[in-house]
Design an enzyme around this catalytic site. Structure first.
Site, PDB file in Angstrom:
ATOM      1  N   HIS A 200       0.693  -1.242  -0.009  1.00  0.00           N
ATOM      2  CA  HIS A 200       0.131   0.087  -0.038  1.00  0.00           C
ATOM      3  C   HIS A 200       0.741   1.079   0.019  1.00  0.00           C
ATOM      4  CE1 HIS A 200      -3.618  -2.289   1.273  1.00  0.00           C
ATOM      5  NE2 HIS A 200      -2.603  -2.899   2.069  1.00  0.00           N
TER       6      HIS A 200
ATOM      7  N   GLU B  96       2.248  -0.949   4.463  1.00  0.00           N
ATOM      8  CA  GLU B  96       2.081   0.451   4.114  1.00  0.00           C
ATOM      9  C   GLU B  96       3.601   1.208   3.825  1.00  0.00           C
ATOM     10  OE1 GLU B  96      -0.708   2.717   2.811  1.00  0.00           O
ATOM     11  OE2 GLU B  96      -1.595   1.259   4.278  1.00  0.00           O
TER      12      GLU B  96
ATOM     13  N   ASP C 117      -3.270   2.894  -5.080  1.00  0.00           N
ATOM     14  CA  ASP C 117      -1.837   2.514  -4.394  1.00  0.00           C
ATOM     15  C   ASP C 117      -1.244   1.247  -4.766  1.00  0.00           C
ATOM     16  OD1 ASP C 117      -4.103   1.978  -2.570  1.00  0.00           O
ATOM     17  OD2 ASP C 117      -2.375   1.524  -1.268  1.00  0.00           O
TER      18      ASP C 117
END
Length: 186
Positions: free
Chosen positions: A36, A118, A165
Protein backbone atom coordinates in the site's frame (compact mmCIF):
# COMPACT_ATOMS: atom_id res chain seq x y z
CA UNK A 1 15.64 -8.59 10.42
CA UNK A 2 13.66 -11.57 11.74
CA UNK A 3 10.17 -12.41 12.91
CA UNK A 4 9.83 -13.80 16.43
CA UNK A 5 7.82 -17.04 16.08
CA UNK A 6 6.27 -16.56 19.52
CA UNK A 7 4.96 -13.03 18.96
CA UNK A 8 4.77 -12.89 15.13
CA UNK A 9 6.51 -9.51 15.28
CA UNK A 10 9.60 -8.10 13.59
CA UNK A 11 12.49 -8.00 16.02
CA UNK A 12 13.76 -4.65 14.75
CA UNK A 13 10.49 -2.72 14.39
CA UNK A 14 8.88 -0.32 16.78
CA UNK A 15 5.60 -1.89 17.94
CA UNK A 16 2.34 0.02 18.43
CA UNK A 17 -0.74 -2.21 18.65
CA UNK A 18 -3.68 -1.17 16.49
CA UNK A 19 -7.13 -2.19 17.72
CA UNK A 20 -8.11 -2.66 14.06
CA UNK A 21 -7.42 -6.36 13.65
CA UNK A 22 -8.93 -9.72 14.50
CA UNK A 23 -8.31 -13.43 14.20
CA UNK A 24 -7.69 -14.94 10.79
CA UNK A 25 -10.11 -17.69 9.71
CA UNK A 26 -9.17 -21.05 11.14
CA UNK A 27 -6.49 -22.94 9.18
CA UNK A 28 -5.94 -19.98 6.81
CA UNK A 29 -2.41 -19.84 5.38
CA UNK A 30 -0.67 -16.55 4.67
CA UNK A 31 -0.03 -16.52 0.91
CA UNK A 32 0.06 -12.90 -0.21
CA UNK A 33 1.71 -9.60 0.72
CA UNK A 34 -0.15 -6.45 -0.29
CA UNK A 35 1.82 -3.23 -0.80
CA UNK A 36 0.00 0.00 0.00
CA UNK A 37 0.97 3.65 -0.17
CA UNK A 38 -0.39 6.43 2.01
CA UNK A 39 0.40 9.79 3.49
CA UNK A 40 -1.57 11.79 6.00
CA UNK A 41 -2.62 14.41 5.26
CA UNK A 42 -2.47 13.41 1.58
CA UNK A 43 0.84 14.46 0.05
CA UNK A 44 2.47 15.30 3.39
CA UNK A 45 5.19 13.15 4.93
CA UNK A 46 6.48 12.79 8.47
CA UNK A 47 4.62 13.27 11.68
CA UNK A 48 2.40 10.86 13.56
CA UNK A 49 -0.85 11.00 11.59
CA UNK A 50 -0.59 7.47 10.14
CA UNK A 51 0.05 6.03 13.59
CA UNK A 52 -2.84 8.00 15.07
CA UNK A 53 -5.09 6.87 12.20
CA UNK A 54 -4.23 3.19 12.71
CA UNK A 55 -4.85 3.51 16.47
CA UNK A 56 -8.14 5.42 16.08
CA UNK A 57 -6.68 8.56 17.68
CA UNK A 58 -6.72 10.93 14.70
CA UNK A 59 -8.39 14.25 15.54
CA UNK A 60 -10.83 15.06 12.70
CA UNK A 61 -10.60 18.79 13.51
CA UNK A 62 -6.86 18.78 12.74
CA UNK A 63 -7.25 18.69 8.94
CA UNK A 64 -10.25 18.69 6.55
CA UNK A 65 -9.23 15.29 5.12
CA UNK A 66 -9.23 13.76 8.60
CA UNK A 67 -12.94 14.58 8.86
CA UNK A 68 -13.54 12.50 5.70
CA UNK A 69 -11.84 9.42 7.19
CA UNK A 70 -12.94 9.84 10.80
CA UNK A 71 -15.11 6.70 10.90
CA UNK A 72 -12.71 4.37 9.08
CA UNK A 73 -11.18 1.57 11.11
CA UNK A 74 -8.14 0.32 9.22
CA UNK A 75 -4.62 -0.90 9.85
CA UNK A 76 -1.68 -2.56 8.21
CA UNK A 77 0.71 -5.05 9.69
CA UNK A 78 3.70 -2.78 9.05
CA UNK A 79 4.42 0.79 7.94
CA UNK A 80 7.74 1.64 6.32
CA UNK A 81 8.33 5.38 6.55
CA UNK A 82 10.30 7.47 4.05
CA UNK A 83 13.40 7.38 6.26
CA UNK A 84 13.30 3.56 6.41
CA UNK A 85 12.01 3.33 9.96
CA UNK A 86 9.45 0.58 10.57
CA UNK A 87 6.48 0.41 12.88
CA UNK A 88 4.48 -2.78 13.28
CA UNK A 89 0.80 -2.35 14.16
CA UNK A 90 -0.55 -5.92 13.95
CA UNK A 91 1.21 -9.25 14.58
CA UNK A 92 1.52 -11.17 11.31
CA UNK A 93 -0.59 -14.09 12.51
CA UNK A 94 -3.56 -11.73 13.03
CA UNK A 95 -5.81 -10.28 10.31
CA UNK A 96 -5.10 -6.59 9.78
CA UNK A 97 -7.84 -4.53 8.15
CA UNK A 98 -5.91 -3.23 5.13
CA UNK A 99 -7.33 -4.68 1.90
CA UNK A 100 -11.07 -4.07 2.21
CA UNK A 101 -13.20 -5.49 -0.56
CA UNK A 102 -10.58 -7.36 -2.56
CA UNK A 103 -9.77 -10.28 -4.84
CA UNK A 104 -6.62 -12.23 -5.65
CA UNK A 105 -7.18 -14.70 -8.49
CA UNK A 106 -10.42 -16.44 -7.59
CA UNK A 107 -10.11 -15.70 -3.87
CA UNK A 108 -12.04 -12.91 -2.20
CA UNK A 109 -11.36 -11.20 1.14
CA UNK A 110 -7.60 -10.82 0.89
CA UNK A 111 -7.29 -9.74 4.53
CA UNK A 112 -7.92 -13.39 5.45
CA UNK A 113 -4.71 -14.66 3.82
CA UNK A 114 -2.46 -11.63 3.36
CA UNK A 115 -0.02 -9.34 5.12
CA UNK A 116 -0.40 -5.61 4.52
CA UNK A 117 2.66 -3.38 4.21
CA UNK A 118 2.09 0.35 4.05
CA UNK A 119 4.74 2.59 2.50
CA UNK A 120 4.63 6.25 3.42
CA UNK A 121 4.16 7.88 0.06
CA UNK A 122 1.79 8.81 -2.72
CA UNK A 123 0.90 7.35 -6.10
CA UNK A 124 2.99 10.01 -7.86
CA UNK A 125 6.00 10.74 -5.60
CA UNK A 126 8.87 8.28 -6.00
CA UNK A 127 9.37 6.06 -2.98
CA UNK A 128 12.80 6.33 -1.33
CA UNK A 129 15.73 3.98 -1.91
CA UNK A 130 15.80 3.10 1.77
CA UNK A 131 12.11 2.13 1.64
CA UNK A 132 12.85 -0.43 -1.10
CA UNK A 133 15.86 -1.68 0.87
CA UNK A 134 13.84 -2.13 4.07
CA UNK A 135 10.88 -3.57 2.15
CA UNK A 136 13.19 -6.24 0.73
CA UNK A 137 14.38 -7.14 4.23
CA UNK A 138 10.83 -7.27 5.59
CA UNK A 139 9.73 -9.48 2.69
CA UNK A 140 12.68 -11.83 3.28
CA UNK A 141 11.73 -12.10 6.97
CA UNK A 142 8.09 -12.77 6.05
CA UNK A 143 9.02 -15.47 3.52
CA UNK A 144 11.32 -17.12 6.08
CA UNK A 145 8.64 -17.14 8.79
CA UNK A 146 5.71 -17.93 6.46
CA UNK A 147 6.98 -20.09 3.58
CA UNK A 148 3.46 -20.29 2.09
CA UNK A 149 3.79 -16.64 0.93
CA UNK A 150 4.22 -16.74 -2.84
CA UNK A 151 3.05 -13.38 -4.20
CA UNK A 152 3.38 -9.63 -3.68
CA UNK A 153 0.77 -7.34 -5.20
CA UNK A 154 -0.25 -3.74 -4.93
CA UNK A 155 -3.52 -2.65 -3.37
CA UNK A 156 -4.51 -1.56 -6.89
CA UNK A 157 -4.09 -5.14 -8.14
CA UNK A 158 -6.42 -6.69 -5.58
CA UNK A 159 -8.94 -3.84 -5.46
CA UNK A 160 -8.87 -2.72 -9.09
CA UNK A 161 -11.11 0.22 -9.84
CA UNK A 162 -11.38 1.04 -6.14
CA UNK A 163 -7.76 1.66 -5.14
CA UNK A 164 -4.73 3.04 -7.00
CA UNK A 165 -1.89 2.59 -4.50
CA UNK A 166 1.01 2.16 -4.39
CA UNK A 167 0.59 3.90 -7.75
CA UNK A 168 2.73 4.48 -10.82
CA UNK A 169 5.53 5.92 -8.66
CA UNK A 170 6.17 2.46 -7.20
CA UNK A 171 8.97 0.71 -9.09
CA UNK A 172 7.96 -2.96 -9.39
CA UNK A 173 11.14 -3.72 -11.32
CA UNK A 174 13.25 -2.36 -8.47
CA UNK A 175 11.28 -4.48 -6.02
CA UNK A 176 11.78 -7.60 -8.17
CA UNK A 177 15.52 -7.44 -7.52
CA UNK A 178 14.86 -7.58 -3.77
CA UNK A 179 12.25 -10.35 -3.66
CA UNK A 180 13.07 -13.58 -1.83
CA UNK A 181 13.16 -16.75 -3.92
CA UNK A 182 9.71 -18.20 -4.53
CA UNK A 183 7.86 -14.88 -4.34
CA UNK A 184 6.49 -13.27 -7.51
CA UNK A 185 5.39 -9.67 -7.92
CA UNK A 186 2.93 -7.99 -10.23
Amino acid sequence: MNIDPATHRLDSARYVLSPNHDQRPRDERIELVVIHGMSLPPGEFGGTAIERFFTNCLDPAEHPYFEEIRDLRVSAHVVIYRDGSVTQFVPFDRRAWHAGQSRFGERMRCNDFSIGIELEGTDTDPYTAVQYEVLGKVLAAIKSAYPTVHAVRGHSHIAAGRKTDPGPAFDWGHLASRLPEGVANA
